[in-house]
Design an enzyme around this catalytic site. Structure first.
Site, PDB file in Angstrom:
ATOM      1  N   HIS A 154      47.748   2.148 -15.324  1.00 51.81           N
ATOM      2  CA  HIS A 154      48.585   2.480 -16.479  1.00 51.81           C
ATOM      3  C   HIS A 154      47.712   3.311 -17.388  1.00 51.81           C
ATOM      4  CE1 HIS A 154      51.326  -1.096 -15.976  1.00 51.81           C
ATOM      5  NE2 HIS A 154      50.268  -1.523 -15.335  1.00 51.81           N
ATOM      6  N   ASP A 184      53.409   7.808 -21.461  1.00 48.64           N
ATOM      7  CA  ASP A 184      53.072   6.800 -20.467  1.00 48.64           C
ATOM      8  C   ASP A 184      52.913   7.435 -19.102  1.00 48.64           C
ATOM      9  OD1 ASP A 184      52.559   4.266 -19.724  1.00 48.64           O
ATOM     10  OD2 ASP A 184      54.623   3.544 -19.831  1.00 48.64           O
ATOM     11  N   HIS A 188      51.795   6.436 -14.981  1.00 52.83           N
ATOM     12  CA  HIS A 188      51.365   5.481 -13.967  1.00 52.83           C
ATOM     13  C   HIS A 188      50.856   6.256 -12.777  1.00 52.83           C
ATOM     14  CE1 HIS A 188      53.971   3.164 -16.617  1.00 52.83           C
ATOM     15  NE2 HIS A 188      53.006   2.288 -16.478  1.00 52.83           N
ATOM     16  N   LYS A 210      40.429  -3.006 -18.043  1.00 53.36           N
ATOM     17  CA  LYS A 210      40.883  -1.781 -18.715  1.00 53.36           C
ATOM     18  C   LYS A 210      39.786  -1.161 -19.558  1.00 53.36           C
ATOM     19  CE  LYS A 210      42.551  -4.179 -22.838  1.00 53.36           C
ATOM     20  NZ  LYS A 210      43.565  -4.304 -23.856  1.00 53.36           N
ATOM     21  N   CYS A 223      56.725   0.832 -16.915  1.00 56.85           N
ATOM     22  CA  CYS A 223      56.104   0.719 -15.590  1.00 56.85           C
ATOM     23  C   CYS A 223      57.031   0.201 -14.490  1.00 56.85           C
ATOM     24  CB  CYS A 223      54.804  -0.073 -15.624  1.00 56.85           C
ATOM     25  SG  CYS A 223      54.576  -1.130 -17.015  1.00 56.85           S
ATOM     26  N   GLN A 269      56.057   5.871 -25.689  1.00 51.38           N
ATOM     27  CA  GLN A 269      54.729   5.935 -25.080  1.00 51.38           C
ATOM     28  C   GLN A 269      54.582   7.233 -24.305  1.00 51.38           C
ATOM     29  OE1 GLN A 269      55.174   2.296 -22.718  1.00 51.38           O
ATOM     30  NE2 GLN A 269      53.547   1.383 -23.945  1.00 51.38           N
ATOM     31  N   ARG A 323      60.346  -3.251 -28.431  1.00 57.36           N
ATOM     32  CA  ARG A 323      59.708  -4.564 -28.396  1.00 57.36           C
ATOM     33  C   ARG A 323      60.057  -5.282 -29.684  1.00 57.36           C
ATOM     34  NH1 ARG A 323      53.726  -2.978 -25.965  1.00 57.36           N
ATOM     35  NH2 ARG A 323      54.547  -1.921 -24.131  1.00 57.36           N
TER      36      ARG A 323
END
Length: 659
Positions: free
Chosen positions: A529, A400, A402, A483, A351, A398, A380
């Site tokens: 997200h 992912d 945004h 979320k 992000c 991910q 991570r």
RNA sequence: GCCCAGAUAGCUCAGUCGGCAGAGCAUUUCACUCGUAAUGAAAAGGUCGAGGGUUCGAUUCCCUCUCUGGGCUCCA
């Protein structure tokens, strides 16, 4: 003798002698019920069978084959476990032992730092069976707090629980171990063994017996990482031998579809020790499936109005300072790389980089919603003890996205996101979805209450508009915004949390993101997200277990294998391979070195959707013997027909998702 | 990170009370040329996870580390 009247769930009433118990009621209804009864519910309160009934009581009998009944017998079995352990390990302190799904556990603190070994399980189980055949009663008593403290004088953990009850701090989290109010309820099995408990329990240990101790584990006292480490024994318990065996069978079946096992058997990927913990390499067959998943995802994102971006795997510390990740999350990041021109970190998220793209030039409201998409690999540093195959991994990708939008666009955007998410998941064979809506944790959040309320409302009404059943998880949101998580149910009924849609009030603020509105003034966008697979790796693992390794034809690494019956049929077989490949199918050929039966067996173990056998008659007529996975052999299928059928099958597998 | 259990051939596992390391499957070669879930024979395959210690000698016993599994805690 005086009489009391009780009423049954079916509306009927019954007159009984004063002093009658729930067991008497069960017996008066029928001997089968009396036998299966383990507890009762009286005036909405859980009740021991042997406990005297009040006049006018409304009573329901709880039988051992119901979930509530199993809960009772699991909890009672936990007491038997505690008694067995205190007998076999003198000086053992017993702490708490609740019933859980499929079983129970009990946490112990053994003297002199002793620990349980797997080998102890058998002898403990043996002693438990002796206690069962001793037909010990579960005798309930209620004691004032001071007396209870005396009873448990040499059991410090029990005293701690009692003290918390005294202070009114019993939070119920001790899973039925606490008493209520001023009195502490206890259950006594023998003069020596008594346990603190709210109950109810089976009337006697003889009602138990279909259990098995499963494993030894460590657990923190009261779940506190800083607190003492206890020894936990897990067991499973059921109402009958058959139910116990069925459960063990289910476990064995689930183990067969363990993605770590299948990944090795099907040669999909591996975790080489040399790489370090939680890092995987993808072998060709696994990579094909992954690529198909990713390609499908990309294709859907193109039509879904997303713009694709790429960002690097590491970044200067300044970026994560700005995003706040270094402040919040440094422990979860790989350690810093000190370079000449500053300190760098592997990215734990995409992000911040997407925010940089948004901020790279002035943005207009006409561009919103701006949907940036990346298959972004992040790193991570998950704690060593938490790694778990593909499900918890240190380097992962991910899917992912945004999304930057205006406040007005938020609700529509979320509603169409839900639609998009579930449509894509359907392509992978998931049909059963539930959602969780996580709301503000009052102790930990950023952003204005007004924003939180508006965003939470937007999420909620999108869920309702979509008609998805959802649960609210109060206070479970991340600090930066509410979320929605989507859970899916797999082929054997387990649920997995996959997709997530999160509002973020934090990053737009930290990065100073702005757009120029129609009023020619600057406004702060709302940021969403959104990950659909979550992590490609984990999603692959879930799929592998969902399909038990038998990927549907469109996803299968190899869709068909051609087997010539004998060497003489090889030229024809090669021609078949060529034609199938020309039709876009993934096909290989195994020559006739080995016997046909052996080659078929190998192909079946590889879970290939179609095994195609070609012999004399096929060469003559341009046909195939088609042996489909999980179906019957069909001989003399014209090659063209087979190709058309498979193409149609693949189209149908994907079409349902798009409709 | 904490507790418990592991790590032996590509895979599944046996074994060594401390003395040259074993099977099945897979692989390679040879023979067999076969119509729907295991043809036969032979060969090859090992730093017994890594490092240190004890010992005449360690894959075996001890310590440390790495990795894996089951939990706990954690998961922005």
């Amino acid at each position: 003798m005086a009489q009391i009247t009780i009423s049954l769930p079916d509306g009927s009433t019954r007159a009984l002698d004063d002093g009658a118990t729930a067991a008497d009621v069960a017996a008066s209804i029928g001997s089968r019920l009396a036998k299966a009864a383990v507890a009762a519910v009286v005036n909405g309160e859980e009740w021991d069978l042997g406990r005297r009934l009040p006049d006018g009581a409304a009573i329901a009998i709880v039988t051992s084959d119901s979930e509530a009944g199993r809960h009772v017998l699991r909890h009672s079995t936990a007491h038997v476990l505690a008694q067995a352990v205190t007998q076999l390990f003198p000086g053992a302190k017993y702490t708490i032992g609740p019933a859980i799904e499929d079983g129970f556990y009990y946490d112990f603190d053994l003297p002199e730092g002793r620990t349980f070994a797997e080998a102890d399980l058998a002898s403990i189980e043996q002693r438990m069976l002796e206690i069962v055949s001793a037909d010990q009663p579960f005798e309930r008593a209620e004691l004032p707090i001071d007396e209870a403290l005396k009873v448990f004088a040499d059991q410090p953990y029990k005293c701690e629980i009692i003290e918390r009850v005294r202070q009114g701090g019993a939070d119920g989290a001790d899973a039925g171990e606490v008493g209520s109010g001023e009195a502490i309820s206890i259950y006594r099995n023998t003069p020596e063994f008594v346990d603190l408990c709210r109950g109810p329990h089976v009337p006697s240990t003889s009602k138990l017996g279909h259990f098995k101790l499963m494993k030894v584990a460590g657990a923190y006292w009261r779940g506190n990482e800083k607190g003492p480490m206890l020894q936990r024994l897990y067991g499973t318990a059921w109402e009958s031998k058959a139910a116990l065996e069925e459960h063990l069978h289910r476990l064995a079946e689930a183990e067969k579809r363990d993605h770590r096992k299948l990944a090795v058997e099907l040669d999909l990927l591996s975790f080489p020790q040399e790489l370090g913990g939680g890092l995987a390499v993808w072998h060709p067959k696994g990579a094909i499936v992954r690529k198909l998943m990713e390609d499908y995802s990309r294709e859907r994102h193109v039509t879904g109005g997303y713009q694709f971006v790429f960002t690097p795997h590491l970044a200067n510390a300044n970026l994560f300072q700005t995003s706040g990740h270094l402040g919040w999350y440094q422990d979860g990041m790989y350690p810093p790389m000190e370079m000449d021109n500053g300190v760098y970190y592997m990215k734990p998220m995409n992000c911040p980089m997407h925010c940089l793209i948004f901020r790279s030039r002035q943005r207009s409201y006409r561009e919103l919603p701006l949907r940036l998409f990346e298959l972004g690999t992040v790193y991570r540093y998950e704690r060593a003890g938490t790694l778990h195959g593909l499900m918890r991994i240190r380097g992962f990708t991910q899917d992912d996205s945004h999304i930057y939008c205006t406040e007005d666009q938020l609700q529509d955007e979320i509603a169409s996101l839900l639609d998009f998410v579930m449509s894509v998941l359907r392509a992978f064979g998931f049909t059963d979805f539930t959602a969780n809506l996580s709301t503000k944790d009052p102790a930990k959040y950023v952003g204005s209450d007004e924003n939180w309320d508006r965003a939470t409302d937007a999420l909620r009404s999108a869920l309702e508009r979509y008609g998805l059943t959802y649960r609210i998880k109060e206070g479970d949101a991340a600090f930066y915004g509410p979320k929605i998580d989507i859970d899916v149910r797999d082929a054997i009924g387990r649920t997995w949390q996959l997709s997530t849609i999160q509002c973020d009030f934090n990053l737009p603020e930290r990065f100073g993101l702005e757009y120029v509105g129609s009023d020619n003034a600057r406004h702060r966008p709302i940021m969403l997200h959104r990950a659909l697979f979550g992590s490609v790796e984990r999603f692959f693992g879930v799929l592998l277990e969902h399909y038990a390794g038998a990927f549907p034809t469109w996803l299968a690494p190899l869709q068909a294998r051609v087997l010539p019956v004998a060497e003489a049929h090889e030229p024809y077989a090669l021609g078949v391979v060529e034609q199938l490949r020309a039709a876009g199918l993934r096909v290989d050929l195994v020559d006739a070195t080995d016997q046909l039966g052996k080659r078929i067996r190998a192909a079946k173990l590889d879970k290939i959707p179609y095994v195609l056998v070609v012999g004399d008659s096929d060469v003559a007529a341009t046909t195939l013997g088609v042996n489909p996975r999980g179906g019957d052999v069909e001989r003399d299928v014209p090659l063209d027909t087979f190709v058309a059928n498979v193409r149609q099958e693949i189209d149908e597998q994907l079409a349902s998702a798009r409709s």
